[in-house]
Design an enzyme around this catalytic site. Structure first.
Site, PDB file in Angstrom:
ATOM      1  N   SER A 126      -7.765  -8.980   2.946  1.00 21.03           N
ATOM      2  CA  SER A 126      -8.861  -9.221   2.010  1.00 21.03           C
ATOM      3  C   SER A 126      -9.012  -8.021   1.068  1.00 21.03           C
ATOM      4  O   SER A 126      -9.030  -6.883   1.518  1.00 21.03           O
ATOM      5  CB  SER A 126     -10.149  -9.442   2.806  1.00 21.03           C
ATOM      6  OG  SER A 126     -11.223  -9.755   1.965  1.00 21.03           O
ATOM      7  N   GLU A 166      -2.391  -4.663  -3.812  1.00 19.56           N
ATOM      8  CA  GLU A 166      -2.640  -5.571  -4.935  1.00 19.56           C
ATOM      9  C   GLU A 166      -2.405  -4.861  -6.277  1.00 19.56           C
ATOM     10  O   GLU A 166      -1.798  -5.427  -7.190  1.00 19.56           O
ATOM     11  CB  GLU A 166      -4.074  -6.108  -4.880  1.00 19.56           C
ATOM     12  CG  GLU A 166      -4.375  -6.904  -3.620  1.00 19.56           C
ATOM     13  CD  GLU A 166      -4.883  -6.065  -2.452  1.00 19.56           C
ATOM     14  OE1 GLU A 166      -5.439  -6.665  -1.525  1.00 19.56           O
ATOM     15  OE2 GLU A 166      -4.724  -4.828  -2.462  1.00 19.56           O
ATOM     16  N   HIS A 183      -3.292   0.695  -3.873  1.00 15.86           N
ATOM     17  CA  HIS A 183      -3.393  -0.380  -2.899  1.00 15.86           C
ATOM     18  C   HIS A 183      -2.316  -1.422  -3.197  1.00 15.86           C
ATOM     19  O   HIS A 183      -1.743  -1.447  -4.286  1.00 15.86           O
ATOM     20  CB  HIS A 183      -4.766  -1.021  -2.965  1.00 15.86           C
ATOM     21  CG  HIS A 183      -5.874  -0.126  -2.494  1.00 15.86           C
ATOM     22  ND1 HIS A 183      -7.142  -0.598  -2.248  1.00 15.86           N
ATOM     23  CD2 HIS A 183      -5.911   1.201  -2.223  1.00 15.86           C
ATOM     24  CE1 HIS A 183      -7.910   0.396  -1.846  1.00 15.86           C
ATOM     25  NE2 HIS A 183      -7.193   1.497  -1.829  1.00 15.86           N
ATOM     26  N   CYS A 226      -9.611  -3.685  -5.912  1.00 11.96           N
ATOM     27  CA  CYS A 226      -8.576  -4.697  -6.123  1.00 11.96           C
ATOM     28  C   CYS A 226      -9.181  -6.010  -6.606  1.00 11.96           C
ATOM     29  O   CYS A 226      -8.590  -6.704  -7.434  1.00 11.96           O
ATOM     30  CB  CYS A 226      -7.761  -4.879  -4.856  1.00 11.96           C
ATOM     31  SG  CYS A 226      -6.825  -3.376  -4.438  1.00 11.96           S
ATOM     32  N   CYS A 264     -10.287  -5.063  -1.396  1.00 13.85           N
ATOM     33  CA  CYS A 264     -11.454  -4.201  -1.571  1.00 13.85           C
ATOM     34  C   CYS A 264     -12.073  -4.462  -2.948  1.00 13.85           C
ATOM     35  O   CYS A 264     -11.535  -5.231  -3.754  1.00 13.85           O
ATOM     36  CB  CYS A 264     -11.048  -2.736  -1.452  1.00 13.85           C
ATOM     37  SG  CYS A 264     -10.059  -2.149  -2.853  1.00 13.85           S
ATOM     38  N   ASN A 302       0.855  -1.177   0.000  1.00 11.59           N
ATOM     39  CA  ASN A 302       0.000   0.000   0.000  1.00 11.59           C
ATOM     40  C   ASN A 302       0.897   1.234   0.000  1.00 11.59           C
ATOM     41  O   ASN A 302       1.742   1.388   0.879  1.00 11.59           O
ATOM     42  CB  ASN A 302      -0.913  -0.037   1.228  1.00 11.59           C
ATOM     43  CG  ASN A 302      -1.901   1.095   1.225  1.00 11.59           C
ATOM     44  OD1 ASN A 302      -1.509   2.264   1.283  1.00 11.59           O
ATOM     45  ND2 ASN A 302      -3.172   0.771   1.171  1.00 11.59           N
TER      46      ASN A 302
END
Length: 143
Positions: free
Chosen positions: A77, A52, A50, A82, A79, A39
């Site tokens: 996890s 990912e 982010h 992503c 969002c 991030n």
């Protein structure tokens, strides 16, 4: 915790050391990390950077067939944004270190046929929870 999730955790720690939120990710193809990221919202003043997205971007331009064989590892996890990237690139497998601090769009990905594996490792859960306690308001969970 396997070597790939360990690499994602290293990315999360790197992001925290840079003054950002401790979330990390790696994209793996044929047993090799091809993209690493964390991030970088605070560091880059970017609302979309982010972990990912960062890992996928750092993989560069891969042929579409490569994404369809890849595995994305992330410490939290994903969002909806992503998850959209996972869907867009047709990444078939997602391994998540934890979904206790935040549960993102896992059901959406499963509905598309993505294999979603949630580990809920204590180390990942505590890293983000501690960051959140020590930095109230710095991490927006989208709530």
């Amino acid at each position: 915790m396997d070597e790939f999730m360990q690499a994602a955790m290293e990315e999360a720690r790197l992001g925290m050391a840079e003054g950002g939120v401790p979330i990390g990710s790696v994209l793996v193809l044929d047993g090799k990390i091809v993209g690493r990221g964390h991030n970088r919202q605070a560091q880059m003043q970017s609302i979309i950077r982010h972990a990912e997205m960062d890992a996928i971007d750092h993989a560069g331009f891969l042929p579409p067939a490569d994404y369809r064989r890849a595995v994305l590892y992330t410490t939290l996890s994903p969002c909806e944004m992503c998850a959209g990237a996972v869907a867009f690139f047709k990444i078939p497998r997602l391994v998540i270190a934890e979904n206790v601090n935040y549960q993102g769009a896992e059901d959406y990905l499963r509905s598309l046929g993505v294999e979603v594996v949630v580990l809920n490792t204590p180390e990942a859960i505590e890293m983000l929870a501690k960051f959140d306690r020590e930095n109230p308001g710095k991490w927006n969970k989208g709530e």
